[in-house]
Enzyme design. Structure first.
Site: not given
Ligand SMILES: Nc1nc2c(c(=O)[nH]1)N[C@@H](CN(C=O)c1ccc(C(=O)N[C@@H](CCC(=O)O)C(=O)O)cc1)CN2
Ligand SMILES: NCC(=O)N[C@@H]1O[C@H](COP(=O)([O-])[O-])[C@@H](O)[C@H]1O
Length: 214
Positions: A109, A138, A111, A146-147, A175
């Site tokens: 992933n 990252s 982030h 999560l993350d 980046q």
């Molecule tokens: N179990 C894991 N699942 C995910 C991870 C992880 O590390 N462990 N990384 C995420 C990506 N992410 C940030 O990088 C992230 C994506 C989504 C959410 C979130 O709160 N989603 C909500 C809905 C939000 C929306 O629809 O706008 C949800 O799923 O209820 C937080 C962080 C990918 N998954």
């Molecule tokens: N928590 C997950 C998250 O926020 N991810 C972020 O969503 C964007 C997707 O852009 P893209 O669709 O243009 O690649 C990126 O900036 C990524 O870091």
């Protein structure tokens, strides 16, 4: 020539990171994006995949559907492509423990923060409000928490006095498009692994803030 690493990319939106990875894998030497899957039918990344003649699928959550049931459906589509690597590129769903464990060590992933700072959402806004002077992105292995997965590589950007979340996001995106394709290539070339809860590059454990060349 060894078969290249089969990559499935999960998206929810614009897909600029997907595009960077597609562009970097053009020669299919190291890795090949074999499918792009979105949870949102309107994701522009699906158009990007179509232009690159890459298979696309859309897995839309049903009203009241359990997270694990959705993830079962998603996994069935993913597995039909027999991927070596799953790349989350702006995939905005929290994945169930069972799903993550299924792909543990071969799911990445990106982030938009310098983890462990600012996990979760709205990271650019929060970094500005916190008065950070630097921010960034990252790339990490995905674990159920999560993350919180082991960080592989980070990229830093300055935060300016008059920054808005949009301006900062743009700087971070630049980046992201450099580091994510690099990490995909590391994995595709067999240099990167996750073991004992850590990320390893060329047999050396990577520190908590990601790979830092000597
Ligand atoms: N179990 C894991 N699942 C995910 C991870 C992880 O590390 N462990 N990384 C995420 C990506 N992410 C940030 O990088 C992230 C994506 C989504 C959410 C979130 O709160 N989603 C909500 C809905 C939000 C929306 O629809 O706008 C949800 O799923 O209820 C937080 C962080 C990918 N998954
Ligand atoms: N928590 C997950 C998250 O926020 N991810 C972020 O969503 C964007 C997707 O852009 P893209 O669709 O243009 O690649 C990126 O900036 C990524 O870091």
């Amino acid at each position: 020539m060894a078969a290249s690493c089969r990559v499935v990319v999960l998206i929810s939106g614009n897909g600029s990171n997907l595009q960077a990875i597609i562009d970097a894998c053009q020669d299919k030497q190291h890795a090949e994006v074999v499918a792009v899957i979105s949870n949102k039918p309107e994701a522009y990344g699906l158009i990007r995949a179509h232009h690159a003649q890459i298979d696309t699928s859309c897995v839309i959550a049903q009203k009241g559907e359990k997270r694990a049931d959705y993830d079962e459906r998603l996994a069935a589509i993913i597995d039909s492509y027999q991927p070596d690597l799953i790349v989350l590129a702006g995939f905005m769903r929290i994945l169930s423990d069972g799903f993550v464990e299924r792909y543990l060590g071969r799911m990445l992933n990106i982030h938009p923060s310098l983890l462990p700072k600012f996990t979760g959402l709205d990271t650019h806004q929060r970094a500005i409000e916190a008065g950070e002077t630097e921010h960034g992105a990252s790339v990490h292995f995905v674990i159920p928490e999560l993350d919180a997965g082991p960080v592989i590589l980070q990229a830093k950007v300055p935060v300016y006095e008059d920054d808005t979340p949009e301006l900062l996001a743009e700087r971070v995106h630049e980046q992201e498009h450099a580091i994510y394709p690099l990490v995909v290539k590391w994995f595709a070339n067999g240099r990167l692994a996750m073991k004992d809860g850590k990320a390893w590059l060329d047999g050396n454990a990577i520190g908590p803030m990601g790979y830092a060349p000597d």
